[in-house]
Design a protein around this motif. Structure first.
Motif, PDB file in Angstrom:
ATOM      1  N   GLU A 151     -10.238  -7.601   0.598  1.00 65.02           N
ATOM      2  CA  GLU A 151     -11.317  -6.612   0.528  1.00 65.02           C
ATOM      3  C   GLU A 151     -10.909  -5.453  -0.376  1.00 65.02           C
ATOM      4  OE1 GLU A 151     -15.095  -4.877   1.444  1.00 65.02           O
ATOM      5  OE2 GLU A 151     -14.284  -6.907   1.550  1.00 65.02           O
ATOM      6  N   GLY A 152      -9.667  -5.035  -0.273  1.00 64.69           N
ATOM      7  CA  GLY A 152      -9.186  -3.972  -1.146  1.00 64.69           C
ATOM      8  C   GLY A 152      -9.284  -4.348  -2.611  1.00 64.69           C
ATOM      9  N   GLN A 153      -9.022  -5.607  -2.910  1.00 68.16           N
ATOM     10  CA  GLN A 153      -9.100  -6.076  -4.294  1.00 68.16           C
ATOM     11  C   GLN A 153     -10.526  -6.086  -4.820  1.00 68.16           C
ATOM     12  OE1 GLN A 153      -7.077  -9.746  -3.443  1.00 68.16           O
ATOM     13  NE2 GLN A 153      -5.104  -9.003  -4.198  1.00 68.16           N
ATOM     14  N   LEU A 193       2.084 -11.226   1.337  1.00 67.19           N
ATOM     15  CA  LEU A 193       1.450 -10.279   0.419  1.00 67.19           C
ATOM     16  C   LEU A 193       1.595 -10.720  -1.032  1.00 67.19           C
ATOM     17  CD1 LEU A 193       2.452  -6.941   2.154  1.00 67.19           C
ATOM     18  CD2 LEU A 193       0.226  -8.099   2.185  1.00 67.19           C
ATOM     19  N   VAL A 194       2.716 -11.344  -1.366  1.00 69.10           N
ATOM     20  CA  VAL A 194       2.875 -11.921  -2.708  1.00 69.10           C
ATOM     21  C   VAL A 194       1.805 -12.974  -2.943  1.00 69.10           C
ATOM     22  CG1 VAL A 194       4.360 -13.344  -4.167  1.00 69.10           C
ATOM     23  CG2 VAL A 194       5.333 -11.417  -2.919  1.00 69.10           C
ATOM     24  N   ALA A 195       1.638 -13.859  -1.960  1.00 74.14           N
ATOM     25  CA  ALA A 195       0.642 -14.922  -2.084  1.00 74.14           C
ATOM     26  C   ALA A 195      -0.773 -14.350  -2.198  1.00 74.14           C
ATOM     27  CB  ALA A 195       0.731 -15.863  -0.885  1.00 74.14           C
ATOM     28  N   HIS A 202      -1.017 -11.120   9.702  1.00 76.12           N
ATOM     29  CA  HIS A 202      -1.701 -12.387   9.916  1.00 76.12           C
ATOM     30  C   HIS A 202      -2.889 -12.451   8.954  1.00 76.12           C
ATOM     31  CE1 HIS A 202      -4.590  -9.917  12.101  1.00 76.12           C
ATOM     32  NE2 HIS A 202      -3.626  -9.515  12.924  1.00 76.12           N
ATOM     33  N   GLU A 203      -3.720 -13.471   9.113  1.00 76.69           N
ATOM     34  CA  GLU A 203      -4.824 -13.667   8.163  1.00 76.69           C
ATOM     35  C   GLU A 203      -5.813 -12.511   8.164  1.00 76.69           C
ATOM     36  OE1 GLU A 203      -6.714 -17.494   8.429  1.00 76.69           O
ATOM     37  OE2 GLU A 203      -4.808 -18.520   8.778  1.00 76.69           O
ATOM     38  N   GLY A 204      -5.931 -11.831   9.278  1.00 75.85           N
ATOM     39  CA  GLY A 204      -6.804 -10.671   9.320  1.00 75.85           C
ATOM     40  C   GLY A 204      -6.338  -9.577   8.375  1.00 75.85           C
ATOM     41  N   HIS A 205      -5.025  -9.341   8.350  1.00 77.32           N
ATOM     42  CA  HIS A 205      -4.484  -8.354   7.409  1.00 77.32           C
ATOM     43  C   HIS A 205      -4.691  -8.794   5.959  1.00 77.32           C
ATOM     44  CE1 HIS A 205      -1.832  -7.477  11.007  1.00 77.32           C
ATOM     45  NE2 HIS A 205      -2.333  -6.279  10.745  1.00 77.32           N
ATOM     46  N   ILE A 206      -4.498 -10.080   5.715  1.00 73.50           N
ATOM     47  CA  ILE A 206      -4.664 -10.579   4.345  1.00 73.50           C
ATOM     48  C   ILE A 206      -6.121 -10.424   3.896  1.00 73.50           C
ATOM     49  CG2 ILE A 206      -4.419 -12.584   2.840  1.00 73.50           C
ATOM     50  CD1 ILE A 206      -1.794 -11.223   3.904  1.00 73.50           C
ATOM     51  N   LEU A 246      -5.641   1.265  -0.263  1.00 67.41           N
ATOM     52  CA  LEU A 246      -4.538   1.311   0.694  1.00 67.41           C
ATOM     53  C   LEU A 246      -4.907   0.491   1.925  1.00 67.41           C
ATOM     54  CD1 LEU A 246      -1.775   2.938   1.035  1.00 67.41           C
ATOM     55  CD2 LEU A 246      -3.090   4.405   2.597  1.00 67.41           C
ATOM     56  N   VAL A 247      -3.969  -0.336   2.386  1.00 68.65           N
ATOM     57  CA  VAL A 247      -4.166  -1.116   3.610  1.00 68.65           C
ATOM     58  C   VAL A 247      -3.058  -0.720   4.588  1.00 68.65           C
ATOM     59  CG1 VAL A 247      -4.280  -3.413   4.638  1.00 68.65           C
ATOM     60  CG2 VAL A 247      -5.206  -3.028   2.344  1.00 68.65           C
ATOM     61  N   PRO A 248      -3.327   0.191   5.507  1.00 63.55           N
ATOM     62  CA  PRO A 248      -2.294   0.609   6.466  1.00 63.55           C
ATOM     63  C   PRO A 248      -2.071  -0.447   7.545  1.00 63.55           C
ATOM     64  CG  PRO A 248      -3.965   2.324   6.142  1.00 63.55           C
ATOM     65  CD  PRO A 248      -4.514   1.052   5.586  1.00 63.55           C
ATOM     66  N   THR A 249      -0.812  -0.829   7.767  1.00 61.99           N
ATOM     67  CA  THR A 249      -0.477  -1.797   8.810  1.00 61.99           C
ATOM     68  C   THR A 249       0.848  -1.395   9.467  1.00 61.99           C
ATOM     69  OG1 THR A 249       1.011  -3.425   7.753  1.00 61.99           O
ATOM     70  CG2 THR A 249      -1.337  -3.555   7.193  1.00 61.99           C
ATOM     71  N   MET A 250       1.137  -2.060  10.578  1.00 60.51           N
ATOM     72  CA  MET A 250       2.466  -1.934  11.185  1.00 60.51           C
ATOM     73  C   MET A 250       3.245  -3.239  11.010  1.00 60.51           C
ATOM     74  SD  MET A 250       2.262   0.620  14.427  1.00 60.51           S
ATOM     75  CE  MET A 250       1.596  -0.533  15.618  1.00 60.51           C
TER      76      MET A 250
END
Length: 282
Positions: free
Chosen positions: A46-48, A85-87, A37-41, A29-33
């Motif tokens: 990392e989750g993968q 997120l698709v990318a 940006h690239e940090g979230h990606i 799980l990656v919680p965001t609001m």
């Protein structure tokens, strides 16, 4: 069309996760609001590394905004977020309405001590971590994910959430990821979009000052003197400094010297109308 599976209800997300678990697949799980940006990606990537499936939550959580903070002005870029997120190869997005997360009659909050009450962000945003912990507790139990991925940029938040997950036996492994930075050292943040051109050019000085301070401390300079001079350098450059402190890297307790344990330098400062956070290890 977003090109990615979207869960708008807890029931839909749980059904999918149950199927993945039945197939022997781990879930991150990656919680965001949102406003990704690239940090979230990097969190998705990392989750993968840890799980077959990755769910990204996009929920602008009203309970972590103080009355003077404009919840309605927080950037909302859902279609662009989904394209990213698709990318990145994420499996799904959890995109609930406020009513799904906080239905009529909702009356429960998570009470926090420990790293949530150490006089850093909690001094300036006293209700913030209660809102963060409450929503994270809900997301962890709602998703039944195996791992949750958090960046180190919001370091106090990371420690609060990690402590909460352990203390409440939530059965989820909180995995930290080092701060993702721009080429000039500025920590990536959704807030950076609000920097003027002039302030954007000045912002990397925060990381530079912290790096210089960390080097001084590793060289056994006097801690109080070195921290005070770093604080003054930031203020002299035109920032409004909320704090720059040396804290114990795990408990976030104040430290007097390197002998007090692993040290984290933690900072919050404003330039113009934008408030920037950063931290680095010593």
């Amino acid at each position: 069309m977003t090109g990615i599976t979207i869960f708008e209800t807890v029931a839909a997300m749980r059904e999918a996760v149950a199927g993945w678990h039945a197939a022997g697949e781990k879930v991150a799980l990656v919680p965001t609001m949102g406003a990704l940006h690239e940090g979230h990606i990097a969190l998705v990537t990392e989750g993968q590394r840890h799980a077959k499936r990755v769910i990204v939550t996009i929920f602008v959580n009203p309970t972590q905004f103080a009355p003077h903070e404009d919840f309605k002005k927080y950037p909302r870029t859902f279609d662009d977020d989904c394209a990213k997120l698709v990318a990145a190869g994420a499996d799904a997005v959890f995109f609930p309405a406020v009513e799904e997360m906080y239905p009529a009659g909702f009356a429960t909050r998570v009470l926090l001590l420990g790293p949530a009450a150490v006089g850093l962000e909690d001094r300036f945003r006293p209700t913030h971590f209660e809102g963060v912990a409450t929503i994270c507790c809900k997301l962890f139990t709602q998703s039944r994910a195996d791992h949750a991925i958090f960046g180190e940029k919001d370091y106090q938040q990371l420690k609060v959430v990690t402590r909460m997950a352990a203390d409440l036996d939530l059965g989820i492994d909180v995995i930290p990821l080092p701060t993702i930075r721009e080429a000039d050292g500025l920590a990536m943040s959704s807030r950076n979009r609000y920097l003027s051109e002039e302030h954007r050019a000045l912002a990397p000085l925060l990381h530079q000052v912290m790096q210089d301070l960390a080097a001084r401390l590793r060289n056994r300079d006097d801690l109080l003197k070195a921290v005070t001079e770093a604080q003054n350098a930031i203020i002299t450059a035109g920032f409004e400094l909320d704090y720059l402190e040396a804290r114990h890297a795990e408990t976030l307790a104040p430290v007097a010297s390197l002998a007090d344990g692993p040290i984290r330098l933690i900072l919050a400062a404003r330039i113009g109308s934008t408030r920037l956070l950063d931290n680095i290890p010593v």
